[in-house]
Design a protein around this motif. Sequence first.
Motif: not given
Length: 190
Positions: A108-110, A116-117, A141-142, A148-149
Amino acid sequence: MDLNTRVPASPDAPLKVAVILGSNREGRFGPVVAEWFLRRAAAHPGVGTDLIDVAETEVPTAAPVAPRLARADAFVVLTPEYNHSYPAPLKSLVDRHFSEWQAKPVAFVSYGGISGGLRAVEHLRQVFAELHAVSVRDTVSFHNAGALFDDLGEPRDPGPVDGAAKRMLDQLVWWGRALREARIRHPYGG
């Protein structure tokens, strides 16, 4: 690597990883996270990716997604958190299939606000366990993802998230190879 290319099922063959972009909202941030992740995955020698965007699977002219899921050795689900859970189109995609998920690892990428999901990921772990899939422990996780980008879609502080992505992909490759070999030797009868 194109997942439609026939790869021998040797233990060291790169994994065919379906990357599922789980949001279809207008103005969604998911494509930024997906492009970042796909660049990281492309640099990993153990994987080849196929992006499945839930926004594209909902249109009447979309190619069937079941064969793409069935060909995959492993999955990475990219999910935002909506109302302490994951998006309805992602739930619909997951629920329309069963055997495609069985005895395969899911990572998972959240992304989202303060959590952060991660609450969405915890819900997804329960769903995938019911589908006889194995969830990978480490996630990416973001928290407060939009901040953040940078304008080019790169993390402002890439060190921690690049390290998390590498650890997660390393675990996914380990599980993916182990489960692929097990499915070849003894088909899963879940």
